[in-house]
Write an enzyme that holds these catalytic residues in place. Structure first.
Site, mmCIF file in Angstrom:
data_model
loop_
_atom_site.group_PDB
_atom_site.id
_atom_site.type_symbol
_atom_site.label_atom_id
_atom_site.label_comp_id
_atom_site.label_asym_id
_atom_site.label_seq_id
_atom_site.Cartn_x
_atom_site.Cartn_y
_atom_site.Cartn_z
ATOM 1 N N SER A 233 3.842 1.508 -1.816
ATOM 2 C CA SER A 233 4.537 1.862 -3.150
ATOM 3 C C SER A 233 3.969 2.953 -3.907
ATOM 4 O O SER A 233 2.615 3.340 -4.061
ATOM 5 C CB SER A 233 4.419 0.673 -4.218
ATOM 6 O OG SER A 233 5.126 -0.543 -3.269
ATOM 7 N N GLY B 20 6.622 -1.607 -6.286
ATOM 8 C CA GLY B 20 7.712 -0.964 -6.800
ATOM 9 C C GLY B 20 8.870 -2.229 -7.096
ATOM 10 O O GLY B 20 8.371 -3.398 -6.794
ATOM 11 N N ASP B 21 9.982 -1.832 -7.660
ATOM 12 C CA ASP B 21 10.815 -3.017 -7.728
ATOM 13 C C ASP B 21 11.495 -3.685 -6.456
ATOM 14 O O ASP B 21 11.729 -4.970 -6.574
ATOM 15 C CB ASP B 21 12.316 -2.325 -8.729
ATOM 16 C CG ASP B 21 12.074 -1.827 -9.946
ATOM 17 O OD1 ASP B 21 11.226 -2.609 -10.604
ATOM 18 O OD2 ASP B 21 12.930 -1.021 -10.564
ATOM 19 N N ASP C 19 18.425 -2.077 -3.839
ATOM 20 C CA ASP C 19 18.429 -1.991 -2.452
ATOM 21 C C ASP C 19 19.692 -2.673 -1.765
ATOM 22 O O ASP C 19 20.401 -3.281 -2.491
ATOM 23 C CB ASP C 19 17.175 -2.755 -1.638
ATOM 24 C CG ASP C 19 15.739 -1.833 -1.670
ATOM 25 O OD1 ASP C 19 15.979 -0.762 -1.508
ATOM 26 O OD2 ASP C 19 14.796 -2.579 -2.263
ATOM 27 N N ASP D 70 18.187 -14.371 -22.014
ATOM 28 C CA ASP D 70 19.431 -14.696 -22.855
ATOM 29 C C ASP D 70 20.523 -15.569 -22.079
ATOM 30 O O ASP D 70 21.345 -15.729 -22.704
ATOM 31 C CB ASP D 70 19.983 -13.478 -23.634
ATOM 32 C CG ASP D 70 20.605 -12.514 -22.338
ATOM 33 O OD1 ASP D 70 20.691 -12.811 -21.353
ATOM 34 O OD2 ASP D 70 20.910 -11.111 -22.817
ATOM 35 N N GLU E 177 11.201 -8.740 -3.801
ATOM 36 C CA GLU E 177 10.813 -9.449 -2.342
ATOM 37 C C GLU E 177 10.090 -10.692 -2.979
ATOM 38 O O GLU E 177 10.226 -11.606 -2.381
ATOM 39 C CB GLU E 177 10.034 -8.623 -1.469
ATOM 40 C CG GLU E 177 11.045 -7.953 -0.592
ATOM 41 C CD GLU E 177 10.371 -7.381 0.666
ATOM 42 O OE1 GLU E 177 9.296 -8.133 1.147
ATOM 43 O OE2 GLU E 177 10.817 -6.448 1.093
ATOM 44 N N PRO F 219 0.763 -1.271 0.066
ATOM 45 C CA PRO F 219 -0.039 0.068 0.021
ATOM 46 C C PRO F 219 0.830 1.193 0.050
ATOM 47 O O PRO F 219 0.224 2.378 -0.269
ATOM 48 C CB PRO F 219 -0.904 -0.108 1.216
ATOM 49 C CG PRO F 219 -0.545 -1.375 1.866
ATOM 50 C CD PRO F 219 0.837 -1.983 1.102
ATOM 51 N N THR G 188 9.121 4.048 -8.994
ATOM 52 C CA THR G 188 9.537 5.184 -9.745
ATOM 53 C C THR G 188 10.480 4.841 -10.789
ATOM 54 O O THR G 188 10.453 5.426 -11.968
ATOM 55 C CB THR G 188 10.640 6.099 -8.921
ATOM 56 O OG1 THR G 188 10.303 6.086 -7.409
ATOM 57 C CG2 THR G 188 10.921 7.216 -9.274
#
Ligand SMILES: Nc1ncnc2c1ncn2[C@@H]1O[C@H](COP(=O)(O)OP(=O)(O)OP(=O)(O)O)[C@@H](O)[C@H]1O
Length: 296
Positions: A12, A66-67, A273, A216, A72, A10, A93
């Site tokens: 992000s 987000g990333d 992170d 790849d 996670e 919630p 972002t």
């Protein structure tokens, strides 16, 4: 009966997740009879929920965040006996993983992909000590500067905020001794930054490793070597043209297994992170996850 789990962070993307909960649930209900919604409250929750989805033999796991939330979630799915198909709605972002997979930044369009249930396999990386990543490992002052970026800078400048902080860090930085053992070979020398990309998009710049694809079978390793100031300026056009790997200040190679060590006590940045201390070992897991993507 098929079942899906929806994880929502919630916090992000300036708290956008809850706004799209209903739409995401409705999209998943078109494919699955049962949809369970989980809300994260802090670090580690998305991993725990994703593990629950693996052990509970869910057919699909979708994360909204987000990333950080996506990383996670992937950490809860990797190398499990049963892996639900993974989907996500990017709310951060930078959203590198979404950029690499062609998933739109528009939430409604990203949710639309869940309805089609079209998927493809992707590689992920594993760091010894059971940490997984889907985008990037980075070591050096520029990588550490990323933690200094404030939420205010992110909302003002978007992904550019990371580039600004990175350039600021590089200005006062001295190079460190770097050694990388990879696939039976070795690279040693002075460096300012070492960056291992799994996809084309790094820090929101989709041309960073333009030639890299999500499955790849390779880590794309970029080393920013010792440089002279006039020459380093040339990095910027090459970065945006997707020609970083040919720049003379940059050493580039691919690898599937690597051990990285430096002369300084540095911490590796994992998918944006703060991660483990050096030295670290990383291994590529080819086609490890199946991810919902737009139809061609
Ligand atoms: N309910 C919550 N309230 C506050 N923080 C949370 C909550 N749930 C998870 N988190 C934290 O959110 C972090 C992940 O944020 P994420 O990267 O997904 O979004 P973001 O910060 O908006 O994205 P970006 O960094 O791209 O701007 C995790 O470190 C986790 O600890």
């Amino acid at each position: 009966m098929t079942k899906a789990m929806l994880i929502i962070n919630p916090s992000s993307g300036q708290e956008k997740g809850l706004k799209f909960e209903e739409e995401a649930t409705a999209a998943l209900k078109k494919q699955h009879e049962e949809v369970t919604v989980k809300y994260t409250e802090g670090a580690g929750d998305a991993t725990r929920f994703a593990e629950e989805a693996s052990f509970g033999k869910y057919d699909a796991l979708v994360s909204m965040g987000g990333d950080g939330t996506i990383n996670e979630s992937i950490n809860g799915l990797a190398e499990k006996d049963h892996k639900p198909v993974f989907g996500f709605v990017p709310l951060g972002t930078v959203n590198d993983f979404a950029r690499a997979l062609g998933i739109p930044m528009d939430e409604k369009k990203a949710i639309g992909i869940l309805e089609t249930a079209n998927s493809r396999s992707v590689d992920i990386g594993k760091i010894a000590g059971e940490r997984y990543f889907m985008n990037v490992l980075a070591v050096g002052a520029i990588a550490e500067a990323v933690y200094q970026v404030s939420p205010e800078q992110k909302s003002k400048f978007g992904p550019l905020a990371y580039l600004i902080e990175g350039a600021r860090a590089l200005k006062d930085e001295t190079p460190f001794d770097l050694s990388i053992d990879y696939d039976g070979k070795k690279w040693e020398g002075k460096a300012y930054l070492v960056l291992t990309a799994l996809t084309n998009s790094v820090g929101g710049i989709e041309s960073f490793a333009r030639h890299a694809d999500v499955n790849d079978g390779a880590f794309h390793v970029f080393i920013l070597k010792e440089f002279s100031l006039p020459k380093v300026v040339q990095l910027i056009p090459d970065l945006f043209k997707g020609e970083l790997k040919s720049n003379e200040q940059v050493e580039y190679f691919t690898a599937t297994d690597m051990k990285v060590d430096t002369s300084l006590d540095l911490v590796v940045n994992i998918d944006g992170d703060e991660g483990v201390e050096l030295p670290f070992e990383a291994r590529l897991l080819h086609n490890e996850l199946n991810v919902y993507v737009p139809e061609e």
